[in-house]
Design a protein around this motif. Structure first.
Motif, PDB file in Angstrom:
ATOM      1  N   ASP A 137       0.827  -1.207   0.000  1.00 30.30           N
ATOM      2  CA  ASP A 137       0.000   0.000   0.000  1.00 30.30           C
ATOM      3  C   ASP A 137       0.861   1.258   0.000  1.00 30.30           C
ATOM      4  OD1 ASP A 137      -2.617  -1.093  -0.116  1.00 30.30           O
ATOM      5  OD2 ASP A 137      -2.472  -1.650   1.989  1.00 30.30           O
ATOM      6  N   LEU A 195      -2.936  -1.022  -9.964  1.00 31.83           N
ATOM      7  CA  LEU A 195      -3.777  -1.621  -8.931  1.00 31.83           C
ATOM      8  C   LEU A 195      -4.200  -3.035  -9.310  1.00 31.83           C
ATOM      9  CD1 LEU A 195      -5.933   1.459  -7.920  1.00 31.83           C
ATOM     10  CD2 LEU A 195      -4.035   0.446  -6.647  1.00 31.83           C
ATOM     11  N   THR A 219      -1.186  -5.466  -8.867  1.00 34.68           N
ATOM     12  CA  THR A 219      -0.868  -5.765  -7.473  1.00 34.68           C
ATOM     13  C   THR A 219      -2.057  -6.345  -6.710  1.00 34.68           C
ATOM     14  OG1 THR A 219      -1.385  -3.479  -6.858  1.00 34.68           O
ATOM     15  CG2 THR A 219       0.921  -3.986  -7.379  1.00 34.68           C
ATOM     16  N   LYS A 243      -4.852  -5.009  -5.917  1.00 31.88           N
ATOM     17  CA  LYS A 243      -5.384  -4.056  -4.946  1.00 31.88           C
ATOM     18  C   LYS A 243      -6.537  -3.225  -5.504  1.00 31.88           C
ATOM     19  CE  LYS A 243      -2.489  -4.425  -1.413  1.00 31.88           C
ATOM     20  NZ  LYS A 243      -2.912  -4.459  -0.018  1.00 31.88           N
ATOM     21  N   SER A 249     -10.125  -3.684  -3.593  1.00 30.77           N
ATOM     22  CA  SER A 249     -10.140  -3.167  -2.217  1.00 30.77           C
ATOM     23  C   SER A 249      -9.946  -1.654  -2.187  1.00 30.77           C
ATOM     24  CB  SER A 249      -9.081  -3.857  -1.365  1.00 30.77           C
ATOM     25  OG  SER A 249      -7.779  -3.592  -1.844  1.00 30.77           O
ATOM     26  N   ARG A 250      -9.090  -1.125  -3.060  1.00 28.00           N
ATOM     27  CA  ARG A 250      -8.866   0.323  -3.085  1.00 28.00           C
ATOM     28  C   ARG A 250     -10.094   1.075  -3.592  1.00 28.00           C
ATOM     29  NH1 ARG A 250      -3.785   3.104  -2.701  1.00 28.00           N
ATOM     30  NH2 ARG A 250      -2.473   1.809  -1.399  1.00 28.00           N
TER      31      ARG A 250
END
Length: 112
Positions: free
Chosen positions: A43, A63, A66, A68, A71-72
């Motif tokens: 993060d 994103l 990775t 993410k 969730s981001r």
């Protein structure tokens, strides 16, 4: 971008000091305070990427790479966050592309 990719790779390999060195190379150039290896998380690297490459890259790709993105978006996007699902990590394949593939059948991405 290269230093940030290096930091991601080192972090993924468990080389926190090397990831810290890559991040600090950028921060030194930007006259920002150095960080320690205890500060380095995926993060943090993504946040550093946002600071360093603001408006220079399509953040979605970093994103997604990775894992993410979902969730981001759910955490930070007040408008879309409540509505996105795992299905949205892939975009639909345009029907014209599916139809143009005449030799082998092409499946649509799941959920579309």
């Amino acid at each position: 971008d290269t230093y940030l990719l290096l930091a991601e790779a080192d972090y993924d390999l468990g080389n926190l000091q090397e990831a810290t060195n890559a991040i600090n190379a950028l921060r030194t150039r930007a006259n920002a305070p150095s960080v320690s290896s205890g500060d380095i998380t995926m993060d943090f690297i993504l946040d550093e990427r946002a600071r360093e490459l603001f408006s220079e890259e399509d953040r979605r790709y970093a994103l997604l790479r990775t894992h993410k993105w979902l969730s981001r978006v759910q955490q930070d996007n007040k408008l879309a966050g409540p509505n996105v699902t795992a299905r949205d990590t892939l975009l639909p394949i345009p029907q014209a592309v599916i139809d143009a593939n005449e030799t082998l059948p092409m499946k649509q991405n799941p959920g579309y």
